[in-house]
Enzyme design. Structure first.
Site, PDB file in Angstrom:
ATOM      1  N   LYS A  63       2.709  36.876  17.840  1.00  0.00           N
ATOM      2  CA  LYS A  63       3.572  36.814  17.082  1.00  0.00           C
ATOM      3  C   LYS A  63       3.323  37.768  15.885  1.00  0.00           C
ATOM      4  CE  LYS A  63       5.179  33.433  13.400  1.00  0.00           C
ATOM      5  NZ  LYS A  63       4.992  32.047  13.087  1.00  0.00           N
ATOM      6  N   GLU A 111       6.392  29.982  18.572  1.00  0.00           N
ATOM      7  CA  GLU A 111       6.204  30.437  17.296  1.00  0.00           C
ATOM      8  C   GLU A 111       5.285  29.315  16.346  1.00  0.00           C
ATOM      9  OE1 GLU A 111       8.395  31.930  13.248  1.00  0.00           O
ATOM     10  OE2 GLU A 111       9.710  31.674  14.800  1.00  0.00           O
ATOM     11  N   GLU A 162       6.061  25.137   1.844  1.00  0.00           N
ATOM     12  CA  GLU A 162       4.934  25.108   2.844  1.00  0.00           C
ATOM     13  C   GLU A 162       3.591  24.820   2.143  1.00  0.00           C
ATOM     14  OE1 GLU A 162       3.134  27.368   6.715  1.00  0.00           O
ATOM     15  OE2 GLU A 162       4.983  28.205   5.611  1.00  0.00           O
TER      16      GLU A 162
END
Length: 384
Positions: free
Chosen positions: A162, A251, A207
């Site tokens: 990724k 992901e 986050e």
């Protein structure tokens, strides 16, 4: 230096404490705001600086100063922390405190504390105003598309699992941007995000990178995104599609595995959700996985965990070194603080840090803002 902490029966609004020239880090009414600068330091100097400060009323669980600062995206680049003269904190247990830092005992006595608190209590909401602005791309769309294609091809070739490719735009304003007003608008729309104003960075990050409180450690990685439309039925369908998406699950799993592998050696136990859940903010929804554990003794300092985790695959990619090398080669811009971490820490090694996303980098005269957005690229990604 010396610090003194007092309990507050009624705490001022943290957004007003920060106003347009202080520091702020808050989520759901819990966090810190500061005014004035006693000292600045790097990450390597943070623990020793806090340890050098004599703390009055040290018996209080909330006593002592905190540093608020930024950790950059690129590992090894210099972090920056500030020690505010006055810090107002609202704690998870519902209590509020004020901490004053000075050079001598008279700098933090009753008179000095009262004067500092009176000053912040006089700060109210900013006066409404108008401003004109223009938006331009700093990263050409063609450059961005080529970078996405390059990252996708690296994943397909098996050299990466990724990579996160970002681009930036610039907002140029006719008059200085009213930071205080921006903070209040962020609170109105993103109260459940980590809202911050530190140095030249302002934003609202959903986050949690890592938080340490005693022996408890928490993280809440996000990866995989879908829009929100405001129509509950449409949003529910988009959320279901996000959960069912193989691309987004891949992901997301890359991020979870990395955070878990970093934290696990430091923990006597570590638990995480078996399946990711949907985390919603005002305009988008994400796949998120809550992680929580108990740190082994001796517990690591929160800043050590931050530096090991940053940047996570949610902002860089995996493997980290190879992903960062690709990013620096194909994005043709410097991220700086974007994609790193923002938060606070204390002398006990506790602290909370969010990922520095959903942000703007302000110019010194506040007339320009550089905004960033990125996406996780895997083998199934479509550049367009």
């Amino acid at each position: 230096m010396i610090s003194r902490t007092v309990a507050l029966d009624v705490a001022p609004d943290l957004n007003h404490v920060c106003a347009g020239d202080g520091v702020l880090f808050v989520r759901d009414g819990v966090g810190v705001a500061g005014r004035g600068v006693v000292a600045e330091c790097s990450a390597d100097e943070a623990a020793s600086l806090l340890a050098s400060i004599e703390t009055v009323d040290a018996a209080s669980p909330h006593a002592g100063p905190v540093l608020v600062g930024l950790v950059p995206f690129v590992p090894g680049d210099a972090a920056w922390f500030v020690l505010p003269r006055l810090t107002v904190a609202k704690h998870p247990d519902g209590n509020a405190t004020a901490t004053l830092v000075g050079r001598t005992a008279s700098d933090v006595d009753d008179e000095a504390m009262a004067a500092a608190l009176d000053e912040v209590r006089r700060i109210g909401p900013p006066r409404p105003g108008t401003n004109g602005f223009r938006v331009k791309a700093l990263t050409p769309v063609e450059t961005y598309l080529d970078a996405v294609a390059a990252a996708r091809d690296e994943v397909r070739a098996g050299r990466l699992s990724k990579a996160v490719i970002a681009r930036d735009v610039e907002v140029a304003a006719d008059s200085p941007i009213d930071v205080h007003s921006v903070l209040l608008r962020l609170r109105a729309s993103f109260v459940s995000s980590y809202r911050y104003m530190v140095g030249d960075m302002i934003g609202a990050s959903p986050e949690l990178l890592v938080a340490v409180e005693g022996r408890t450690v928490r993280s809440h990685p996000l990866a995989g995104t879908a829009p929100r439309t405001g129509d509950p039925e449409v949003d529910a369908r988009l959320a279901a599609d996000l959960v069912a998406s193989t691309k987004d699950q891949i992901e997301h799993r890359v991020v979870i595995d990395m955070v878990r592998d970093v934290l696990l050696p430091h923990c006597s136990y570590l638990d995480w959700e078996a399946e990711p859940s949907i985390v919603t903010v005002a305009n988008v929804q994400h796949l998120g996985t809550e992680i929580e554990g108990a740190l082994s003794e001796p517990a690591p300092h929160v800043l050590d965990l931050v530096r090991t985790l940053c940047p996570t695959p949610a902002l860089g990619g995996h493997p980290t070194r190879e992903a960062i090398e690709l990013i620096r080669r194909v994005e043709h811009s410097e991220r700086g603080w974007y994609g790193g971490a923002v938060g606070w820490l204390d002398a006990r090694g506790n602290g909370t840090f969010a990922v520095t996303i959903r942000c703007a980098e302000l110019s010194a005269d506040r007339r320009r803002a550089r905004l960033f957005a990125g996406g996780g690229i895997v083998a199934a990604s479509d550049p367009h």
